[in-house]
Design an enzyme around this catalytic site. Structure first.
Site, PDB file in Angstrom:
ATOM      1  N   VAL A 145       2.440   6.279   7.414  1.00  0.00           N
ATOM      2  CA  VAL A 145       3.618   4.846   8.099  1.00  0.00           C
ATOM      3  C   VAL A 145       3.506   3.372   7.747  1.00  0.00           C
ATOM      4  O   VAL A 145       2.716   3.344   7.944  1.00  0.00           O
ATOM      5  CB  VAL A 145       3.176   5.473   9.760  1.00  0.00           C
ATOM      6  CG1 VAL A 145       5.242   4.457  10.296  1.00  0.00           C
ATOM      7  CG2 VAL A 145       3.501   6.473   9.897  1.00  0.00           C
ATOM      8  N   LEU A 151      -1.553   2.798  13.726  1.00  0.00           N
ATOM      9  CA  LEU A 151       0.219   3.411  13.194  1.00  0.00           C
ATOM     10  C   LEU A 151      -0.695   3.686  11.948  1.00  0.00           C
ATOM     11  O   LEU A 151      -1.678   3.796  11.072  1.00  0.00           O
ATOM     12  CB  LEU A 151       0.413   1.980  12.962  1.00  0.00           C
ATOM     13  CG  LEU A 151       1.458   2.278  11.806  1.00  0.00           C
ATOM     14  CD1 LEU A 151       2.649   2.387  12.477  1.00  0.00           C
ATOM     15  CD2 LEU A 151       2.626   0.622  11.150  1.00  0.00           C
ATOM     16  N   ASP A 152      -0.614   5.022  11.727  1.00  0.00           N
ATOM     17  CA  ASP A 152      -0.926   6.221  10.880  1.00  0.00           C
ATOM     18  C   ASP A 152      -0.473   5.499   9.736  1.00  0.00           C
ATOM     19  O   ASP A 152       0.076   4.900   8.837  1.00  0.00           O
ATOM     20  CB  ASP A 152       0.005   7.117  11.162  1.00  0.00           C
ATOM     21  CG  ASP A 152      -0.265   7.853  12.388  1.00  0.00           C
ATOM     22  OD1 ASP A 152      -0.966   8.053  13.035  1.00  0.00           O
ATOM     23  OD2 ASP A 152       0.600   9.109  12.566  1.00  0.00           O
ATOM     24  N   PRO A 153      -1.772   5.832   8.976  1.00  0.00           N
ATOM     25  CA  PRO A 153      -1.818   5.822   7.094  1.00  0.00           C
ATOM     26  C   PRO A 153      -0.021   6.254   6.494  1.00  0.00           C
ATOM     27  O   PRO A 153      -0.166   5.155   5.837  1.00  0.00           O
ATOM     28  CB  PRO A 153      -2.847   6.437   6.753  1.00  0.00           C
ATOM     29  CG  PRO A 153      -3.128   6.980   8.233  1.00  0.00           C
ATOM     30  CD  PRO A 153      -2.990   6.834   9.214  1.00  0.00           C
TER      31      PRO A 153
END
Length: 289
Positions: free
Chosen positions: A41, A37-39
């Site tokens: 997000v 999960l992108d930083p």
């Protein structure tokens, strides 16, 4: 400890940061996340500990749900709020046109991931290539499925919507593609993952509040399509010792369309997570050793 934590990841942390915090807090080494999960997000990030780490691939392959806010009128280098403005426009859209554009993406589509995605090309993460100012001309396309897009709020210049989609979907790319459908440009303001497989944001817990009681046991982990198998003493002995065990000799055996099974003994104790290979039941994660 064997099970899954349903973590509410904050922005500013990588998935690996969360893994590190869980290791440190509970003094356990076998910890893994179920998909990056992108930083930037926030949202649901299931974290597997102990023998549940053997189930991560099954959990990664599940559908995801997100809440997204997008803004028309600006093209951003990173497709979100963290990059540089590249182009601007002053168009205003109607909700009917926006809804029509969204619906055109529901179903199976081909998507080209953003240059700021975490996928690897030639062994390198795209976002690392992008941050060095380099470009990749032919980013591999991927087939994804958009299950639904539901509009929550629309102003003509901004939109908030919920999207349910298959794994591997890049929402910032979807935002830009919806804008292109309307002959415009847009970027993603924020993104929250509200669901990952059976793990819902309403049941998630923050890292600061997490406790052992929040661990979802292997017995309680729900995986879509999973079936239960009860083995008698003789069958259990064969299974535990790696001997062939054929489905047709098991009482009330029911095939799983996802080929995932929970194996129980006659006392209803969970023994293993398994699948069927070459008409034999094979262990994935043995829980009694």
């Amino acid at each position: 400890m064997n099970g899954i934590f349903n973590i509410l990841k904050p922005t500013g942390m990588t998935s690996h940061d969360v893994v590190y915090e869980i290791r440190k807090k509970f003094n356990i080494q076998k910890v893994g996340h179920t998909g990056t999960l992108d930083p930037n997000v926030a949202g649901v990030l299931p974290i597997a500990v102990g023998k549940a780490t053997k189930l991560t691939q099954m959990l990664i392959d599940k559908d995801k749900s997100y809440r997204c806010m997008m803004t028309f009128g600006k093209q951003i280098s990173t497709s979100d709020t963290y990059g540089e403005v590249m182009n601007i426009s002053d168009k205003i859209h109607s909700i009917s046109d926006f809804d029509k554009a969204c619906k055109s993406f529901v179903g199976e589509i081909i998507q080209v991931p953003s240059m700021y995605s975490a996928i690897k090309v030639g062994g390198r993460r795209l976002y690392k290539i992008a941050r060095k100012g380099e470009k990749i001309e032919n980013i591999p396309k991927r087939k994804i499925v958009i299950n639904s897009i539901n509009i929550i709020k629309f102003t003509g210049k901004t939109a908030i919507f919920d999207v349910s989609c298959s794994k591997g979907t890049y929402i910032r790319t979807l935002v830009e593609d919806i804008a292109k459908k309307l002959d415009d440009i847009a970027y993603m303001n924020y993104l929250i993952r509200t669901k990952s497989g059976s793990f819902d944001i309403e049941d998630s817990v923050t890292l600061s509040d997490i406790d052992e009681k929040d661990l979802i046991s292997m017995d309680d982990i729900y995986i879509d399509g999973i079936k239960n198998i009860i083995l008698d003493e003789k069958q259990l002995y064969r299974f535990i010792n790696g001997l062939d065990l054929n489905p047709q000799y098991i009482k009330n055996f029911e095939y799983s369309n996802k080929n995932i099974y929970k194996i129980y003994d006659e006392k209803n104790k969970l023994v293993s997570i398994a699948n069927v290979q070459d008409n034999k039941i094979k262990n994935i994660a043995m829980l009694n050793n």
